[in-house]
Design an enzyme around this catalytic site. Sequence first.
Site, PDB file in Angstrom:
ATOM      1  N   TYR A  49      -7.437 -16.717  30.085  1.00 29.51           N
ATOM      2  CA  TYR A  49      -8.411 -17.431  29.263  1.00 29.51           C
ATOM      3  C   TYR A  49      -9.629 -17.743  30.118  1.00 29.51           C
ATOM      4  O   TYR A  49      -9.993 -16.954  30.985  1.00 29.51           O
ATOM      5  CB  TYR A  49      -7.768 -18.675  28.632  1.00 29.51           C
ATOM      6  CG  TYR A  49      -8.556 -19.178  27.450  1.00 29.51           C
ATOM      7  CD1 TYR A  49      -8.899 -18.320  26.399  1.00 29.51           C
ATOM      8  CD2 TYR A  49      -8.971 -20.493  27.388  1.00 29.51           C
ATOM      9  CE1 TYR A  49      -9.636 -18.773  25.322  1.00 29.51           C
ATOM     10  CE2 TYR A  49      -9.705 -20.960  26.304  1.00 29.51           C
ATOM     11  CZ  TYR A  49     -10.050 -20.089  25.285  1.00 29.51           C
ATOM     12  OH  TYR A  49     -10.793 -20.536  24.225  1.00 29.51           O
ATOM     13  N   LYS A 104       7.912  -6.519   6.272  1.00 26.82           N
ATOM     14  CA  LYS A 104       7.314  -5.220   6.575  1.00 26.82           C
ATOM     15  C   LYS A 104       6.780  -5.199   8.007  1.00 26.82           C
ATOM     16  O   LYS A 104       6.975  -4.224   8.752  1.00 26.82           O
ATOM     17  CB  LYS A 104       6.165  -4.954   5.599  1.00 26.82           C
ATOM     18  CG  LYS A 104       5.711  -3.520   5.530  1.00 26.82           C
ATOM     19  CD  LYS A 104       6.591  -2.746   4.567  1.00 26.82           C
ATOM     20  CE  LYS A 104       6.074  -1.352   4.353  1.00 26.82           C
ATOM     21  NZ  LYS A 104       6.763  -0.674   3.254  1.00 26.82           N
ATOM     22  N   GLU A 146       0.128  -2.475   0.408  1.00 26.75           N
ATOM     23  CA  GLU A 146       1.494  -2.727  -0.022  1.00 26.75           C
ATOM     24  C   GLU A 146       1.527  -3.489  -1.350  1.00 26.75           C
ATOM     25  O   GLU A 146       0.773  -4.463  -1.537  1.00 26.75           O
ATOM     26  CB  GLU A 146       2.222  -3.559   1.045  1.00 26.75           C
ATOM     27  CG  GLU A 146       3.696  -3.706   0.821  1.00 26.75           C
ATOM     28  CD  GLU A 146       4.469  -2.456   1.216  1.00 26.75           C
ATOM     29  OE1 GLU A 146       5.629  -2.322   0.812  1.00 26.75           O
ATOM     30  OE2 GLU A 146       3.901  -1.618   1.952  1.00 26.75           O
ATOM     31  N   ASP A 147       2.375  -3.033  -2.247  1.00 23.91           N
ATOM     32  CA  ASP A 147       2.692  -3.778  -3.474  1.00 23.91           C
ATOM     33  C   ASP A 147       1.438  -4.145  -4.262  1.00 23.91           C
ATOM     34  O   ASP A 147       1.260  -5.295  -4.695  1.00 23.91           O
ATOM     35  CB  ASP A 147       3.497  -5.030  -3.131  1.00 23.91           C
ATOM     36  CG  ASP A 147       4.892  -4.689  -2.618  1.00 23.91           C
ATOM     37  OD1 ASP A 147       5.320  -3.539  -2.818  1.00 23.91           O
ATOM     38  OD2 ASP A 147       5.540  -5.557  -2.031  1.00 23.91           O
ATOM     39  N   ALA A 205       5.109   6.997 -13.724  1.00 27.22           N
ATOM     40  CA  ALA A 205       3.796   7.546 -13.377  1.00 27.22           C
ATOM     41  C   ALA A 205       2.917   6.474 -12.750  1.00 27.22           C
ATOM     42  O   ALA A 205       1.699   6.461 -12.918  1.00 27.22           O
ATOM     43  CB  ALA A 205       3.119   8.136 -14.618  1.00 27.22           C
ATOM     44  N   GLY A 206       3.557   5.569 -12.021  1.00 28.06           N
ATOM     45  CA  GLY A 206       2.826   4.577 -11.252  1.00 28.06           C
ATOM     46  C   GLY A 206       2.567   5.084  -9.847  1.00 28.06           C
ATOM     47  O   GLY A 206       2.532   6.297  -9.605  1.00 28.06           O
ATOM     48  N   ALA A 207       2.428   4.162  -8.914  1.00 25.60           N
ATOM     49  CA  ALA A 207       2.073   4.527  -7.539  1.00 25.60           C
ATOM     50  C   ALA A 207       3.050   5.521  -6.941  1.00 25.60           C
ATOM     51  O   ALA A 207       2.660   6.592  -6.448  1.00 25.60           O
ATOM     52  CB  ALA A 207       2.008   3.264  -6.675  1.00 25.60           C
ATOM     53  N   ALA A 208       4.341   5.205  -6.977  1.00 23.72           N
ATOM     54  CA  ALA A 208       5.336   6.067  -6.343  1.00 23.72           C
ATOM     55  C   ALA A 208       5.492   7.385  -7.074  1.00 23.72           C
ATOM     56  O   ALA A 208       5.570   8.450  -6.458  1.00 23.72           O
ATOM     57  CB  ALA A 208       6.682   5.336  -6.265  1.00 23.72           C
ATOM     58  N   ASN A 297      14.690  -0.538  -7.550  1.00 23.46           N
ATOM     59  CA  ASN A 297      15.409  -1.640  -6.924  1.00 23.46           C
ATOM     60  C   ASN A 297      15.083  -2.962  -7.616  1.00 23.46           C
ATOM     61  O   ASN A 297      13.938  -3.170  -8.010  1.00 23.46           O
ATOM     62  CB  ASN A 297      15.012  -1.748  -5.440  1.00 23.46           C
ATOM     63  CG  ASN A 297      16.074  -1.203  -4.513  1.00 23.46           C
ATOM     64  OD1 ASN A 297      17.249  -1.400  -4.746  1.00 23.46           O
ATOM     65  ND2 ASN A 297      15.636  -0.532  -3.462  1.00 23.46           N
ATOM     66  N   ASN A 327      11.972   3.390   2.635  1.00 24.48           N
ATOM     67  CA  ASN A 327      10.670   3.706   3.228  1.00 24.48           C
ATOM     68  C   ASN A 327      10.593   3.426   4.725  1.00 24.48           C
ATOM     69  O   ASN A 327       9.708   3.946   5.410  1.00 24.48           O
ATOM     70  CB  ASN A 327       9.562   2.915   2.521  1.00 24.48           C
ATOM     71  CG  ASN A 327       9.228   3.474   1.163  1.00 24.48           C
ATOM     72  OD1 ASN A 327      10.043   4.159   0.559  1.00 24.48           O
ATOM     73  ND2 ASN A 327       8.044   3.176   0.660  1.00 24.48           N
TER      74      ASN A 327
END
Length: 398
Positions: A49, A104, A146-147, A205-208, A297, A327
């Site tokens: 410092y 995560k 994410e999400d 037909a979403g993100a995944a 899930n 993942n």
Amino acid sequence: MLQATERDRESNAQVVITDEEIFDAHVGGKLSVGPTAPLDTQHSLSIAYTPGVAQVSRAIAADHTLAARYTWANRLVAVVSDGSAVLGLGDIGPAASLPVMEGKCALFKEYGGLNAIPIVLDTKDPDEIVETLVRLRPTFGAVNLEDISAPRCFEIERRVIEALDCPVMHDDQHGTAVVALAALMGATKVIGRDMSSLRVVVSGAGAAGVACAKLLLAMGVPDITVLDSRGIVHTGRDDMNSVKMDLARRTNPDRRTGGLVEALDGADVFLGVSGGVVPEELIATMAPGGIVFALSNPDPEIHPEVAARHAAVVATGRSDFPNQINNVLAFPGIFRGALDVGARRITEKMMVAAAEAIYSVASDDLAIDRIVPSPLDRRVGVAVARAVALAAESSDWE
């Protein structure tokens, strides 16, 4: 009392996880920050410092590239969410999403050797999310989105990639797609099939779902049918957003219409990322020796034991059944490999390399109940990082 069960692969014993254990493990959060330099003497304090740190700050001010060497930012991953599509819980908001983002970050450290910080944003406005990350750019070296709910996640990812000069990936899209591709490599090898001969149904037909379909197309799977909540995605529909319309043009070569009944009849692969329910009688209409990936899930689209009555290979996203599609097999190594070589983008080529690396770790002892490695297998992160780094060095990511 809420209970979850986890089957230990080695002992096949049932482990009961109680509410008390779960909440106790989260008290105070799951992350901490510790110094890497000694701070226990006046001399060491003066180096780490003031006054010593001022010399480093002056050097970076004169040459900004030195920040990569003398701060942690260059290898720090920002795990960013607005809490709008968390696990199977939906739009629970930023505060409630924070335990997931902390987890995560812990996985990044444990399986990729990377530091990561959770950033939850109290806004769903794409402009505000992008601007926030642009302003924070000096703090981190990569962004794991994410999400974030679809279809906003597609726009946000695209705009963040365009705005930042560092690796960016929406894990719900591409992490899922990478591990699903690796699992399909393993499954087809076990049953003696070629991916180029498969007819695949993607439920969701979403993100995944969109990312899975696109990566399978890139790998040469010729016949993919995608479904959303209103049925098969096809060019004759007038109720789809631009992302789904683009997908309709690239999939469904036989121009099927209808719903799950029409889609699953004679299909070789069911890939579920929808959170819906698929009756057993529809799985029974698939081609003999089929593959079922029920990945939602905590409740898969069909119970694995029921699916196994009709399919040759069954996988889920759960840890209490064989073939967990998790993942964590992908994202720590993908970001590690990208950062190791200073890549500014995560390309499709790098994602395919990651899937091939995951498959390679499992290839020595593939079986019906082991088409991917265990999420706890320490070899995976190393193999994925190495493969992604090699792919990055030959990618046009500038």
